[in-house]
Scaffold this motif. Structure first.
Motif, mmCIF file in Angstrom:
data_model
loop_
_atom_site.group_PDB
_atom_site.id
_atom_site.type_symbol
_atom_site.label_atom_id
_atom_site.label_comp_id
_atom_site.label_asym_id
_atom_site.label_seq_id
_atom_site.Cartn_x
_atom_site.Cartn_y
_atom_site.Cartn_z
ATOM 1 N N HIS A 98 0.831 -1.208 0.000
ATOM 2 C CA HIS A 98 0.000 0.000 0.000
ATOM 3 C C HIS A 98 0.863 1.255 0.000
ATOM 4 O O HIS A 98 0.455 2.315 -0.457
ATOM 5 N N PHE A 99 2.026 1.109 0.511
ATOM 6 C CA PHE A 99 2.863 2.320 0.613
ATOM 7 C C PHE A 99 3.960 2.368 -0.451
ATOM 8 O O PHE A 99 5.034 2.822 -0.197
ATOM 9 N N THR A 100 3.699 1.816 -1.649
ATOM 10 C CA THR A 100 4.683 1.895 -2.725
ATOM 11 C C THR A 100 4.548 3.227 -3.438
ATOM 12 O O THR A 100 3.633 4.010 -3.136
ATOM 13 N N LYS A 101 5.422 3.377 -4.448
ATOM 14 C CA LYS A 101 5.358 4.646 -5.178
ATOM 15 C C LYS A 101 4.247 4.625 -6.214
ATOM 16 O O LYS A 101 3.782 5.646 -6.654
ATOM 17 N N ASP A 102 3.848 3.432 -6.602
ATOM 18 C CA ASP A 102 2.881 3.324 -7.702
ATOM 19 C C ASP A 102 1.458 3.547 -7.176
ATOM 20 O O ASP A 102 0.994 2.866 -6.265
ATOM 21 N N ASN A 103 0.796 4.452 -7.832
ATOM 22 C CA ASN A 103 -0.527 4.837 -7.354
ATOM 23 C C ASN A 103 -1.512 3.681 -7.452
ATOM 24 O O ASN A 103 -2.294 3.412 -6.535
ATOM 25 N N ILE A 104 -1.455 2.977 -8.600
ATOM 26 C CA ILE A 104 -2.405 1.888 -8.808
ATOM 27 C C ILE A 104 -2.195 0.830 -7.744
ATOM 28 O O ILE A 104 -3.127 0.348 -7.120
ATOM 29 N N THR A 105 -0.927 0.480 -7.563
ATOM 30 C CA THR A 105 -0.601 -0.536 -6.562
ATOM 31 C C THR A 105 -1.135 -0.085 -5.212
ATOM 32 O O THR A 105 -1.781 -0.858 -4.472
ATOM 33 N N ASN A 106 -0.878 1.171 -4.899
ATOM 34 C CA ASN A 106 -1.327 1.677 -3.597
ATOM 35 C C ASN A 106 -2.822 1.427 -3.402
ATOM 36 O O ASN A 106 -3.272 0.895 -2.399
ATOM 37 N N ASN A 107 -3.553 1.875 -4.414
ATOM 38 C CA ASN A 107 -5.015 1.813 -4.265
ATOM 39 C C ASN A 107 -5.474 0.370 -4.192
ATOM 40 O O ASN A 107 -6.332 0.010 -3.380
ATOM 41 N N THR A 108 -4.871 -0.465 -5.037
ATOM 42 C CA THR A 108 -5.280 -1.867 -5.044
ATOM 43 C C THR A 108 -4.942 -2.474 -3.700
ATOM 44 O O THR A 108 -5.746 -3.193 -3.095
ATOM 45 N N ALA A 109 -3.763 -2.148 -3.198
ATOM 46 C CA ALA A 109 -3.344 -2.705 -1.907
ATOM 47 C C ALA A 109 -4.302 -2.250 -0.812
ATOM 48 O O ALA A 109 -4.710 -3.044 0.053
ATOM 49 N N ALA A 110 -4.679 -0.980 -0.894
ATOM 50 C CA ALA A 110 -5.603 -0.478 0.155
ATOM 51 C C ALA A 110 -6.884 -1.286 0.131
ATOM 52 O O ALA A 110 -7.393 -1.732 1.167
ATOM 53 N N ALA A 111 -7.370 -1.503 -1.086
ATOM 54 C CA ALA A 111 -8.623 -2.257 -1.185
ATOM 55 C C ALA A 111 -8.402 -3.665 -0.656
ATOM 56 O O ALA A 111 -9.261 -4.208 0.061
ATOM 57 N N THR A 112 -7.236 -4.235 -0.999
ATOM 58 C CA THR A 112 -6.983 -5.600 -0.558
ATOM 59 C C THR A 112 -6.917 -5.639 0.954
ATOM 60 O O THR A 112 -7.505 -6.517 1.593
ATOM 61 N N VAL A 113 -6.204 -4.670 1.536
ATOM 62 C CA VAL A 113 -6.108 -4.651 2.999
ATOM 63 C C VAL A 113 -7.514 -4.634 3.588
ATOM 64 O O VAL A 113 -7.831 -5.387 4.501
ATOM 65 N N ARG A 114 -8.316 -3.777 3.039
ATOM 66 C CA ARG A 114 -9.668 -3.675 3.585
ATOM 67 C C ARG A 114 -10.359 -5.024 3.520
ATOM 68 O O ARG A 114 -11.009 -5.459 4.465
ATOM 69 N N GLN A 115 -10.173 -5.680 2.340
ATOM 70 C CA GLN A 115 -10.880 -6.937 2.159
ATOM 71 C C GLN A 115 -10.332 -7.995 3.113
ATOM 72 O O GLN A 115 -11.080 -8.757 3.719
ATOM 73 N N VAL A 116 -9.028 -7.954 3.256
ATOM 74 C CA VAL A 116 -8.392 -8.957 4.115
ATOM 75 C C VAL A 116 -8.877 -8.779 5.544
ATOM 76 O O VAL A 116 -9.249 -9.726 6.220
ATOM 77 N N VAL A 117 -8.886 -7.514 5.981
ATOM 78 C CA VAL A 117 -9.322 -7.274 7.361
ATOM 79 C C VAL A 117 -10.754 -7.800 7.523
ATOM 80 O O VAL A 117 -11.094 -8.469 8.508
ATOM 81 N N THR A 118 -11.539 -7.551 6.541
ATOM 82 C CA THR A 118 -12.919 -8.021 6.607
ATOM 83 C C THR A 118 -12.945 -9.532 6.718
ATOM 84 O O THR A 118 -13.679 -10.108 7.529
#
Length: 1664
Positions: A98-118
């Motif tokens: 989530h904290f990479t330089k790539d914006n797409i990766t960031n956003n995808t990672a954020a969504a994934t984190v959210r999903q994982v936490v869920t």
């Protein structure tokens, strides 16, 4: 598959190695393969660990980052093989990406984190579901410091726990325990993750204490810590003021924190009570004005989220507000919202891009006017759209459409991508806050009302099962099952607390918004909120708050600054409360706020001092409709605030100019004030609707319960009192709203009228109807009478006829109106009575006394129209309703009719009312038996009640029977009218009274007559007598305009006289005709005495009319037939002697034109009166006593009235002739009854009266009518009567016993006294009387004393004289007559006129006297001679001699105009007297005293010598010489001289006397003649003198002849000597010149030759 799974580590290995190549293509293929394996669930735990390690390496090398994330996701979501360390590694991997330089990766990672936490937390949920049946109570978690192992948790839960714990650590910027390998982390992301977990999996936290512990221990402190910059920050505060630089609030964190807080509060409120208290307090703080705008906006949004959850709010209230020592959170939230809204208006919005509205150019028209001109309304006419907005004191805030009602759709809380605080559009915060309020109200009210409704239905079902009547809701609570009631009490406490907590803030905010609102929809919402709150408070019984909301609506309805005390006082009370937010600002409404409202109406304020006009805006009308709505739908809970509602409506109605019409409905109508009311078309169309709603509002009062209804009535009453206070002292039209609505309410609640009748009518009666303002009064009376009429016509259940109490209750106010003196009220009252009579007259029953009382309460001073209307009612009653009313009311009818007779306003009414009394008496007569029966029945009931109470039955005329009492009341009423001040009324009443007693008196029981006589008739006589004697003698000027009053009625005294006459006559007539009833009463003689006393006082009154009438009444009662004596009684049944009464009865009855003879005869009827014992026939003695009483009265009247006055002035009262006549005429009738005992004394008394009566003079103005003309000799009727009276007596004596005859002399005395009147008219006291001839009766000067004219008594005296002669002829020989010297008295009396002769007033008198004397003497002298010896007549002779003397030689001279014939006639009378002497006296000389005879001789001698004085002229002397008379005298003398048959010395004596007299006379005549002859010279002497001398000469020769014939012894020597002595004288006459004298002389001288003897001694001796 399972086999594959077991060996999955081996299977996976190649792919992992492929990834290890770091060759992109190979890596991609390998990852895809691994994903396939995972999706088929053939990866074991170990294999999964390996995969994760491989992925970590790829991550570290930054290869295929998106694929990595995809793989992790698949690995974690397909099943639960990855857990614990592996899981944490996978999660860290995602975070790192989530904290990479790539914006797409960031956003995808954020969504994934959210999903994982869920996913992690979903596993917990699944795990719990699996174990839910076997789950044991978890052991209490120790506050263990070892965060890593939570031994009690199952695997998935443990993972979730660790994850959540680390998230908290990370957000708090601490190292994680489980997520090893984290390199960096943002707070915003952490907070978002926390929020989503808390929001999505609340049950995990609630079910597991470990998680709950985390919340408490980690999350809340964290949130509070992060909030601190926001709390400390003050907008615009300089850094220098605080030692450390303050961290600025950071929008993303702040916003996310608020979201977390929202979730915490919403989901975990029950766990985190204390923490929530802190959060909520913070939220409230964020609304402060010194916080940044964005912060305030998000805070408001957060609060809005809470406001749409009423159950949550309820919990707040229970947890905080209701606990002691706890922040009143709920109240603070509401108050904060209020303050917030207020601050938006008061503080120009800073920290905000837009400017204050008046400088914005953003409006379409670019309006740059002052604050006053409203930028939102762009020229209404121009068709521009109006922006909904609030405007207050120049601050203009648009209303944005921010959310759908009931859901909190936040705008700024959702801005998760913004780092900088956004700009908040103007009006956004206000709009959200506004919706907060509305949702808050809506939520609370729907929730509470729903629960209340449930509670009530439950309560009702339980109470119905316990079969107790349902009472108010509190009681239902008590009666329901105990646990339920406790529950309900608890919830009621919560509801009340909620309302108490929020109402103040809500009200402040809503009032402000209402005032500021320019949008109809917004206004509608605000009003709706206020209305629902008011209704809710009402239902919960929270009076203060209810009244406050209602006041707000009321104020909104009225123009600004409108002076309405009810509202202002309520407002004052509110602003003094401690939690009223900046109260002053809220309450004070500035005029500027009105500038943007459309004015729809202009009208007059309803205030004491009219302050010009006021304007109503459309908003006012909108508020008014809300108010009507409130009253209509929630009337039952308004209670005392009806006052506010109605007061406001009253003012609005007034301003709009609605006026009450029939039945109290308000109609648009114009007040008297003229054109001050202006209504736009907009409002004109509304008016009928408003007035309709108003009417429906009061119609719906029929559905209110009794208590609410009373509240409504009380409110209307106090409103009305206020309107009345206002209407005092000025003639402005009053507000009739309250009165009209009281009427309307009464009319629709007629079915339960009893419960509101007293307050309703009491107010109308005591207050409204007595108000000085006529319009007010009129409406009060209108309302009251309408209610009464409606009440009587309403079909009650049970009907009125069976519910007397209700009927009386309804009629009572009608009667009470009588205590009000205003005539307009009374007219209304009477019109109402008239209508009631016309519609319900037949069914009034027990209400009659009240209705009659109303008519009877009219007083004389209340004006004609009033009396006339009342009288109309009475006439209606008497003509139509007597038969329908209870007989007990008849007496009241009599009273009322009588009272109208006494009214002095309208004579016709008085007279007609007397007619009504006659009609009533007729009705009594016709229905006597029915009435009697009914009254007796009623009497028995009353008697019983009285006995039970142990009191006497108290009713007028008590011992008489009830029916008789009815009659007596009627008589008593008529009796009162008989002494009315107006003559016409007295007359009419008197006639009616005596007619009714005459016509219907026979119906009375015998004993009642006693009351009639004493209590009615005598009482009346007393009063009339008193009034008459004290009446005014002033002249009454002729009545109104053209009515002339006859002079006989022109003073009050004369008018009363007429009444007295009528009354006395009436009573006397009753005594006469009803004597057969009265005499057996026992005290008849007392009654008789009283009646006589009245007759006497009337007779002696100084009024001719009365006195005369009294005598007529006297005459009437004297004509009574005495009861027949037993011996003469015909053979009738022994019951009673009928003969007299029947005659009397029928004549009386028929004379009135109404026969009362019913089937039974009078005898039977009288028998019935007396009951068993036969009536006592009065005995003679009692009868005699009655007559003697009458005689005594007669004597007193006579002696008083004829006694002359002592002093004499012009006011002296002298009885009239008719009176005296009547008085004397009574005597004969009276005498018939008393003659047996009539004594000398009585005769004396009678004489005094007769004498007195005749002496009374008459006034000169009456004389022409009474007196005969002077020349006619006629008796007046009085004189006739006197003589008749004496005649009656004389006749009675004549046939009476011996001892009665001693009365003769007295009668003679009386008559003789009258005879004297001929010459000496009687003197009447000191009164000067003129003789009739010179009384000037042709004109009477005013103020001169009346001239009194003495009557011409001559005819009377002469008639009396005739009676005397007549009587004497009959009674001369009676012993009494002889003894009492009657003859002497007669002579003595006659001597008076005889001696006066020509001086008598009338010539006839002395002539009659002479003839009477001659008659009397012709009878009396023989009697006198007969009694000569007894000496009884001795004194008579001298009297007689004197009488002769006085008459024959009168001193009066004849009148000059006496003709010769007359003179000769008179002379012949004298001659008659001399002849009487010669025939009746002288022949009997020997029986008569000598002196008398001497006197006679002297007199004859005197008569025969003419001795007139010589002064008369020839002609006169010629007549007045009484030749005839002288001749007769002389002859008589001679006759006695020559009587040869002298048998007694007595006779001789007479002869000698006669001779000497004769000779002496001759000598005298001759001497005189010679003398005259010588003196006269040549003139011849007068004729008489010549005649006389011739006569003398002849006489001398005759004498000498006689002497020669007489025996010498009879002739005295003396005589011879006298004869011879004549000779020389004769010789001297020779010289006379008259030839006649000479021839006579020759004859006289011739006889002397016989004396020529030569002288002889004998003779000489004889001479010597």
């Amino acid at each position: 598959m399972p086999a594959l799974k077991e060996n999955s580590s081996e299977v996976v290995q190649p792919f992992l190695m492929g990834c290890g190549t770091k060759e992109p293509k190979i890596t991609q293929l390998c990852l895809a393969a691994i994903q396939r394996l995972m999706s088929h669930e053939v990866v074991s735990e170990a294999a999964a660990g390996n995969i994760i390690n491989m992925l970590w390496q790829l991550m570290e090398n930054s290869l295929e980052e998106l694929k990595l994330l995809q793989t992790v996701l698949v690995l974690l979501t397909t099943n639960t093989v990855v857990h614990d360390e592996a899981l944490s590694k996978a999660i860290v991997l995602c975070f790192r990406l989530h904290f990479t330089k790539d914006n797409i990766t960031n956003n995808t990672a954020a969504a994934t984190v959210r999903q994982v936490v869920t996913v992690v937390f979903e596993r917990v949920v699944a795990e719990d579901a699996r174990y839910k049946d076997t789950i044991d109570q978890p052991v209490a978690v120790q506050g263990n410091s070892n965060r890593r192992s939570v031994s009690t948790l199952k695997p998935c839960a443990k993972d979730a726990y660790m994850l959540f714990q680390d998230l908290c650590q990370l957000v708090n910027a601490d190292a994680p325990y489980w997520l090893v390998g984290m390199t960096e982390m943002t707070r915003t992301f952490g907070l978002e993750l926390l929020e989503s977990v808390l929001n999505d999996f609340p049950q995990v936290f609630l079910q597991h204490q470990e998680f709950s512990f985390l919340l408490k221990e980690r999350v809340c402190p964290l949130v509070i810590k992060l909030f601190s910059p926001n709390i400390k920050f003050r907008q615009g505060s300089s850094t220098s003021s605080s030692p450390a630089p303050v961290e600025k609030p950071y929008f993303p964190i702040c916003m996310r924190l608020l979201r977390v807080v929202s979730v915490l509060i919403k989901q975990f409120y029950s766990l985190l009570v204390t923490e929530c208290e802190i959060f909520l307090s913070l939220l409230v703080k964020f609304l402060d004005a010194d916080k940044p705008q964005w912060l305030r906006a998000v805070a408001v949004e957060s609060i809005h989220r809470l406001c749409v959850q009423p159950q949550l709010l309820r919990s707040f209230c229970q947890s905080y507000d209701m606990k002691q020592h706890s922040t009143k959170v709920f109240r603070d939230i509401v108050n904060a919202l209020g303050s917030f809204i207020q601050s938006l208006f008061l503080v120009p919005s800073t920290g905000n891009t837009s400017m204050t509205p008046n400088q914005t150019g953003g409006n379409a028209s670019g309006n740059t006017g002052s604050a006053q001109t409203n930028p939102g309304v762009l020229g209404m006419g121009g068709g521009a759209t109006v922006l909904p907005a609030f405007e207050y004191r120049g601050t203009w805030i648009p209303i944005l459409n921010v959310t759908v009602q009931g859901s909190a759709k936040a705008t700024y809380l959702e801005m998760l991508d913004k780092v900088e605080p956004p700009t908040i559009p103007e009006g956004y915060a206000m709009s959200v806050a506004f919706h907060c309020l509305l949702d808050l109200v809506r939520g609370i009210t729907t929730m509470i009302e729903g629960e209340l409704g449930e509670a009530e239905t439950v309560g009702q079902t339980t109470t119905e099962t316990s079969s107790l009547p349902v009472q108010s809701s509190e009681q239902q609570v008590l009666q329901s099952v105990s646990d339920q009631s406790e529950k309900e009490l608890v919830s009621r406490a919560v509801w009340e607390e909620m309302v108490n907590a929020c109402w103040c803030g809500l009200l402040a905010a809503l009032s402000l918004l209402l005032d500021a609102s320019t949008d109809e929809a917004a206004t509608e919402n605000i009003l709706k909120a206020e209305l629902t709150m008011a209704a809710l408070c009402g239902r919960l019984g929270l009076v203060t708050s209810r009244d406050a909301f209602i006041t707000a609506i009321c104020k909104g309805s009225l123009p600004p600054h409108y002076a309405l005390t009810v509202l202002n006082s309520t407002t004052a009370a509110l602003s003094s409360k401690s939690y009223s937010i900046q109260g002053q600002n809220v309450q004070m409404i500035s005029p500027s706020s009105e500038s943007h409202q459309q004015v729809v109406a202009v009208g007059q304020p309803l205030a004491l001092q009219p302050q010009g006009t006021v304007m109503l805006t459309s908003k006012n009308i909108q508020c008014m409709r809300t108010l009507l709505n409130l009253a209509h739908c929630h009337g039952a809970v308004l209670g005392t605030s009806w006052q506010l509602v109605l007061a406001t409506l009253q003012h609005l109605v007034w301003i709009l100019g609605l006026k009450p019409g029939v039945g109290g409905a308000l109609k648009p109508g114009r007040a008297v004030e003229g054109p001050s009311t202006v209504l736009t078309t907009a409002v004109m169309t509304d008016l009928p609707v408003i007035s309709n709603i108003l009417s429906r509002l009061f119609e719906s009062s029929q559905y209110l319960d009794d208590v609410s209804l009373h509240h409504l009535i009380n409110a209307l009453c106090s409103l009305s009192l206020e309107a009345m206070d206002m209407a005092y002292g000025n003639n402005k039209e009053p507000s009739l709203f309250a009165v009209a609505k009281l009427l309307e309410t009464g009319l629709v609640n007629m079915h339960r009228i009893e419960i509101l009748w007293r307050p309703l009518t009491g107010h109308l009666l005591e207050k409204v109807c007595q108000h000085p303002n006529s319009r007010m009064r009129e409406w009060g009376a209108e309302a009251l009478t309408s209610l009464i009429k409606a009440g009587l016509t309403f079909s009650h259940d049970p009907p009125l006829s069976q519910n007397q109490r209700l009927q009386l209750l309804l009629l009572n106010p009608l009667k009470e109106l009588s205590n009000i003196s205003h005539p307009d009220i009374r007219i209304k009252q009477l019109e109402c009575v008239l209508q009631i009579l016309q519609s319900q007259g037949d069914s009034l029953g027990p209400g009659w006394p009240l209705v009659l009382g109303v008519m009877g309460a009219i007083r004389s001073d209340q004006g004609e129209s009033l009396i006339r209307t009342a009288f109309q009612c009475l006439q209606l009653v008497v003509t139509d309703f007597l038969p329908t009313m209870p007989c007990t009311c008849l007496q009241i009818v009599v009273e009322v009719a009588g009272s109208f007779g006494l009214h002095n306003q309208e004579l016709n009414i008085s007279l007609t009312s007397i007619g009504l009394l006659w009609n009533i008496s007729d009705y009594f007569f016709q229905r006597g038996e029915i009435i009697e029966k009914e009254l007796n029945k009623e009497e028995a009931v009353l008697q019983k009640q009285a006995e039970e109470k142990g009191v006497m039955l108290n009713r007028p005329f008590h011992p008489a029977s009830p029916f008789d009492c009815l009659w007596l009341c009627l008589y008593a009423k008529l009796g009162e009218l008989c002494v009315d001040p107006r003559p016409a009324v007295r007359k009419s009443a008197g006639q009616t009274l005596f007619s009714t007693i005459g016509a219907h008196g026979t119906l009375l029981q015998h004993s009642t007559w006693h009351t009639v006589i004493w209590k009615v008739l005598f009482h009346l006589l007393d009063r009339v007598r008193e009034s008459s004697t004290t009446a005014d003698k002033e002249k009454i000027e002729s009545g109104g305009g053209n009515i002339l009053i006859h002079h006989s009625r022109d003073t009050a005294e004369k008018q009363w006289a007429e009444t007295w006459v009528l009354t006395l006559a009436g009573v006397a007539r009753i005594f006469n005709t009803r004597r057969y009833l009265l005499q057996p009463l026992g005290d008849f003689s007392q009654a008789w005495d009283v009646l006589l006393d009245h007759i006497q006082s009337a007779a002696l009154s100084k009024n001719n009319e009365v006195s005369l009438a009294a005598l007529k009444s006297f005459q009437e009662i004297l004509q009574i037939v005495s009861p027949v004596r037993d011996s003469e009684k015909p053979d009738t049944p022994p019951a009673i002697n009928v003969s007299v009464p029947v005659v009397v009865g029928t004549t009386t009855a028929t004379s009135i034109g109404r026969s009362f003879m019913r089937t039974d005869s009078i005898g039977e009827r009288i028998g019935r009166y007396n009951g068993s014992e036969p009536p006592v026939i009065t005995d003679e003695i009692e009868d005699l006593n009655l007559w003697w009483a009458a005689w005594n009265s007669w004597y007193r009247i006579g002696s008083e009235s004829t006694r002359p006055p002592i002093t004499c002035d012009k006011l002296t009262f002298i009885p009239s002739q008719p009176f005296l006549t009547a008085l004397i005429q009574i005597f004969p009738a009276l005498y018939q009854h008393i003659k047996t005992g009539f004594s000398m004394d009585d005769l004396q008394k009678l004489g005094v009266i007769l004498h007195g009566a005749v002496s009374v003079p008459i006034s000169s103005d009456a004389s022409p009518f009474i007196l005969p003309s002077y020349t006619e000799a006629v008796l007046t009727s009085l004189q006739e009567a006197v003589l008749t009276a004496l005649d009656v007596l004389q006749k009675a004596i004549c046939v009476g016993s011996e001892n009665m005859q001693i009365m003769y002399p007295a009668i003679f005395d009386q008559l003789l006294a009258f005879v004297e009147f001929s010459c000496k008219p009687p003197q009447y006291g000191q009164l000067e009387t003129k003789h009739v001839a010179n009384a000037k009766y042709n004109q009477i000067q005013l103020f001169a004393p009346a001239e009194w004219v003495a009557l011409n008594y001559v005819p009377f005296a002469e008639r009396s004289l005739e009676v005397v002669v007549d009587l004497y002829q009959k009674t001369a020989c009676h012993k009494a007559v002889v003894t009492e010297k009657v003859l002497q008295n007669i002579i003595k009396t006659l001597r008076i006129p005889l001696s006066l002769k020509y001086s008598c007033p009338s010539e006839s008198t002395w002539k009659l006297a002479v003839s009477s004397l001659l008659k009397v003497l012709s009878i009396g002298l023989p009697v006198a001679r007969q009694h000569a010896s007894s000496g009884k007549f001795d004194s008579m002779w001298p009297e007689l001699a004197n009488t002769f003397e006085d008459f024959l030689f009168t001193k009066s001279t004849p009148p000059d105009n006496l003709s010769i014939q007359e003179f000769q006639k008179n002379e012949s009378i004298d001659v008659e007297v001399v002849q009487l002497i010669s025939t009746e006296i002288l022949p009997y000389a020997n029986f008569i005293p000598k002196e008398f005879v001497g006197q006679i001789m002297t007199m004859l001698n005197k008569g025969s010598i003419h001795s007139q004085s010589s002064s008369f002229t020839e002609a006169e002397i010629d007549i007045r010489m009484r030749e005839e008379f002288s001749k007769v005298c002389f002859e008589t003398l001679l006759q006695f001289s020559f009587s040869n048959k002298v048998t007694t010395p007595q006779e001789g004596y007479i002869s000698r006397m006669a001779l000497s007299v004769l000779l002496k006379r001759s000598q005298d005549v001759l001497h005189r003649y010679i003398e005259d002859e010588r003196l006269s010279g040549k003139c011849p002497l007068p004729r008489q003198q010549v005649t006389e001398i011739i006569f003398v000469l002849k006489a001398v020769s005759t004498l000498i002849d006689s002497l020669k014939k007489t025996q010498p012894e009879n002739v005295d020597a003396n005589t011879w000597a006298q004869v011879i002595a004549l000779y020389p004288t004769l010789v001297e006459c020779i010289t006379c010149s008259s030839s006649e004298v000479c021839s006579a002389l020759k004859e006289a001288l011739v006889p002397f030759k016989d004396f020529m003897h030569p002288p002889a001694s004998k003779v000489q001796n004889g001479e010597s």
